[in-house]
Design a protein around this motif. Structure first.
Motif, PDB file in Angstrom:
ATOM      1  N   GLN A   1       0.816  -1.206   0.000  1.00  0.00           N
ATOM      2  CA  GLN A   1       0.000   0.000   0.000  1.00  0.00           C
ATOM      3  C   GLN A   1       0.854   1.262   0.000  1.00  0.00           C
ATOM      4  O   GLN A   1       0.481   2.264  -0.604  1.00  0.00           O
ATOM      5  N   ILE A   2       1.997   1.234   0.668  1.00  0.00           N
ATOM      6  CA  ILE A   2       2.917   2.376   0.591  1.00  0.00           C
ATOM      7  C   ILE A   2       3.396   2.544  -0.853  1.00  0.00           C
ATOM      8  O   ILE A   2       3.435   3.659  -1.392  1.00  0.00           O
ATOM      9  N   GLU A   3       3.746   1.435  -1.478  1.00  0.00           N
ATOM     10  CA  GLU A   3       4.146   1.462  -2.889  1.00  0.00           C
ATOM     11  C   GLU A   3       3.016   2.020  -3.758  1.00  0.00           C
ATOM     12  O   GLU A   3       3.243   2.885  -4.611  1.00  0.00           O
ATOM     13  N   ASN A   4       1.805   1.555  -3.521  1.00  0.00           N
ATOM     14  CA  ASN A   4       0.659   2.015  -4.309  1.00  0.00           C
ATOM     15  C   ASN A   4       0.410   3.508  -4.127  1.00  0.00           C
ATOM     16  O   ASN A   4       0.020   4.203  -5.074  1.00  0.00           O
ATOM     17  N   SER A   5       0.626   4.007  -2.908  1.00  0.00           N
ATOM     18  CA  SER A   5       0.381   5.430  -2.647  1.00  0.00           C
ATOM     19  C   SER A   5       1.304   6.311  -3.474  1.00  0.00           C
ATOM     20  O   SER A   5       0.909   7.397  -3.917  1.00  0.00           O
ATOM     21  N   MET A   6       2.539   5.852  -3.693  1.00  0.00           N
ATOM     22  CA  MET A   6       3.465   6.616  -4.533  1.00  0.00           C
ATOM     23  C   MET A   6       3.118   6.465  -6.008  1.00  0.00           C
ATOM     24  O   MET A   6       3.207   7.427  -6.785  1.00  0.00           O
ATOM     25  N   CYS A   7       2.699   5.285  -6.391  1.00  0.00           N
ATOM     26  CA  CYS A   7       2.327   5.052  -7.792  1.00  0.00           C
ATOM     27  C   CYS A   7       1.094   5.848  -8.192  1.00  0.00           C
ATOM     28  O   CYS A   7       0.932   6.176  -9.375  1.00  0.00           O
TER      29      CYS A   7
ATOM     30  N   ASP B   1      12.905   8.449   5.105  1.00  0.00           N
ATOM     31  CA  ASP B   1      13.698   8.043   3.942  1.00  0.00           C
ATOM     32  C   ASP B   1      12.813   7.898   2.702  1.00  0.00           C
ATOM     33  O   ASP B   1      13.189   8.335   1.605  1.00  0.00           O
ATOM     34  N   THR B   2      11.643   7.298   2.867  1.00  0.00           N
ATOM     35  CA  THR B   2      10.725   7.121   1.739  1.00  0.00           C
ATOM     36  C   THR B   2      10.234   8.469   1.223  1.00  0.00           C
ATOM     37  O   THR B   2      10.165   8.688   0.006  1.00  0.00           O
ATOM     38  N   HIS B   3       9.913   9.359   2.139  1.00  0.00           N
ATOM     39  CA  HIS B   3       9.461  10.684   1.707  1.00  0.00           C
ATOM     40  C   HIS B   3      10.559  11.406   0.917  1.00  0.00           C
ATOM     41  O   HIS B   3      10.277  12.000  -0.138  1.00  0.00           O
ATOM     42  N   LEU B   4      11.782  11.371   1.407  1.00  0.00           N
ATOM     43  CA  LEU B   4      12.885  12.047   0.719  1.00  0.00           C
ATOM     44  C   LEU B   4      13.182  11.384  -0.625  1.00  0.00           C
ATOM     45  O   LEU B   4      13.454  12.070  -1.624  1.00  0.00           O
ATOM     46  N   PHE B   5      13.128  10.052  -0.658  1.00  0.00           N
ATOM     47  CA  PHE B   5      13.310   9.342  -1.930  1.00  0.00           C
ATOM     48  C   PHE B   5      12.268   9.771  -2.947  1.00  0.00           C
ATOM     49  O   PHE B   5      12.592  10.092  -4.100  1.00  0.00           O
TER      50      PHE B   5
ATOM     51  N   ALA C   1      10.000   4.926 -13.326  1.00  0.00           N
ATOM     52  CA  ALA C   1       9.632   5.443 -12.006  1.00  0.00           C
ATOM     53  C   ALA C   1       8.986   4.375 -11.125  1.00  0.00           C
ATOM     54  O   ALA C   1       9.329   4.227  -9.943  1.00  0.00           O
ATOM     55  N   LYS C   2       8.056   3.614 -11.679  1.00  0.00           N
ATOM     56  CA  LYS C   2       7.369   2.599 -10.873  1.00  0.00           C
ATOM     57  C   LYS C   2       8.318   1.481 -10.454  1.00  0.00           C
ATOM     58  O   LYS C   2       8.205   0.954  -9.338  1.00  0.00           O
ATOM     59  N   GLU C   3       9.235   1.117 -11.327  1.00  0.00           N
ATOM     60  CA  GLU C   3      10.215   0.093 -10.976  1.00  0.00           C
ATOM     61  C   GLU C   3      11.124   0.577  -9.849  1.00  0.00           C
ATOM     62  O   GLU C   3      11.483  -0.193  -8.949  1.00  0.00           O
ATOM     63  N   LEU C   4      11.485   1.857  -9.873  1.00  0.00           N
ATOM     64  CA  LEU C   4      12.314   2.424  -8.803  1.00  0.00           C
ATOM     65  C   LEU C   4      11.559   2.425  -7.475  1.00  0.00           C
ATOM     66  O   LEU C   4      12.134   2.123  -6.423  1.00  0.00           O
ATOM     67  N   ILE C   5      10.275   2.738  -7.524  1.00  0.00           N
ATOM     68  CA  ILE C   5       9.449   2.705  -6.308  1.00  0.00           C
ATOM     69  C   ILE C   5       9.361   1.278  -5.771  1.00  0.00           C
ATOM     70  O   ILE C   5       9.507   1.035  -4.567  1.00  0.00           O
ATOM     71  N   GLN C   6       9.133   0.336  -6.666  1.00  0.00           N
ATOM     72  CA  GLN C   6       9.045  -1.070  -6.248  1.00  0.00           C
ATOM     73  C   GLN C   6      10.341  -1.534  -5.603  1.00  0.00           C
ATOM     74  O   GLN C   6      10.325  -2.210  -4.560  1.00  0.00           O
ATOM     75  N   SER C   7      11.479  -1.170  -6.187  1.00  0.00           N
ATOM     76  CA  SER C   7      12.781  -1.547  -5.621  1.00  0.00           C
ATOM     77  C   SER C   7      12.978  -0.910  -4.246  1.00  0.00           C
ATOM     78  O   SER C   7      13.492  -1.553  -3.321  1.00  0.00           O
ATOM     79  N   HIS C   8      12.573   0.332  -4.126  1.00  0.00           N
ATOM     80  CA  HIS C   8      12.687   1.031  -2.842  1.00  0.00           C
ATOM     81  C   HIS C   8      11.918   0.287  -1.755  1.00  0.00           C
ATOM     82  O   HIS C   8      12.442   0.088  -0.648  1.00  0.00           O
ATOM     83  N   ILE C   9      10.718  -0.132  -2.057  1.00  0.00           N
ATOM     84  CA  ILE C   9       9.909  -0.847  -1.066  1.00  0.00           C
ATOM     85  C   ILE C   9      10.451  -2.245  -0.807  1.00  0.00           C
ATOM     86  O   ILE C   9      10.494  -2.703   0.343  1.00  0.00           O
TER      87      ILE C   9
END
Length: 212
Positions: free
Chosen positions: A92-98, A170-174, A195-203
């Motif tokens: 859900q954190i990943e989805n919120s950024m997507c 960290d997630t907010h700054l990323f 962008a979505k792949e970078l978010i997925q990797s971050h999570i």
């Protein structure tokens, strides 16, 4: 007649906001005057002053068009993570950024307003208060992300390396950095397409690894 007058007034207000957006994109916010906006909107300066006290109010009205609905959608997504026991909180954190990336991909006005906010505006003088509002919004979002990380911790899916507070910051700054680079990547060759792949990797880096 009164209803028609109110409808006309609202149409004029929206035309002023549209005009401001176009002029901000061309000239930058600091080099834009109310006269520029009035000319673009094809209204008098008096009409502009009838609806807005100053340029800052016009900027805020323009920003609210996309930011408030976006924050609502992010809040809804994070709320699911924080309220539903059976929902993977990290997903859900990943989805919120997507949600934001999807909006930027699909909505040209959202892209334009993000460009104005991130590239075309200097947050000095009267716009210092706007910056404070943006920082307050960021703090509120970070707190909600922290709650989602705490939920992930309770679900035993969070890697034990860091606290939910540190991970949320960290997630907010990323994500803030990713959005800035997304906006600047006009041809989409560096960040937009992944962008979505970078978010997925971050999570995924925050997800507890299951030992086989």
């Amino acid at each position: 007649m009164v209803r028609k007058t109110k409808e006309d007034a609202e149409l004029t207000r929206q035309r002023i906001i549209d005009a401001a957006k176009e002029v901000f994109l061309k000239r930058g916010v600091s080099r834009t005057t109310l006269e520029h906006i009035a000319l673009q909107a094809e209204v008098t300066r008096g009409a502009v002053y009838w609806h807005f006290k100053n340029k800052t109010e016009i900027f805020n009205a323009m920003r609210d068009r996309v930011i408030l609905p976006l924050i609502d959608r992010m809040d809804d997504t994070l709320a699911i993570a924080n309220l539903a026991d059976d929902v993977d909180a990290l997903t859900q954190i990943e989805n919120s950024m997507c949600v934001t990336i999807n909006g930027l991909n699909e909505n040209i006005e959202m892209r334009q307003i993000y460009e104005i906010m991130m590239i075309k505006c200097e947050y000095v003088d009267e716009f210092a208060t706007v910056l404070q509002q943006i920082l307050n919004n960021c703090s509120n979002i970070t707190e909600k992300i922290q709650l989602a990380y705490e939920r992930a911790q309770a679900q035993n899916i969070l890697a034990p390396n860091h606290t939910p507070h540190a991970l949320a910051l960290d997630t907010h700054l990323f994500f803030s950095g990713l959005l800035h680079m997304w906006v600047k990547d006009a041809d989409g060759s560096r960040f937009r397409h992944q962008a979505k792949e970078l978010i997925q990797s971050h999570i995924n880096l925050r997800r507890k690894q299951i030992k086989l």
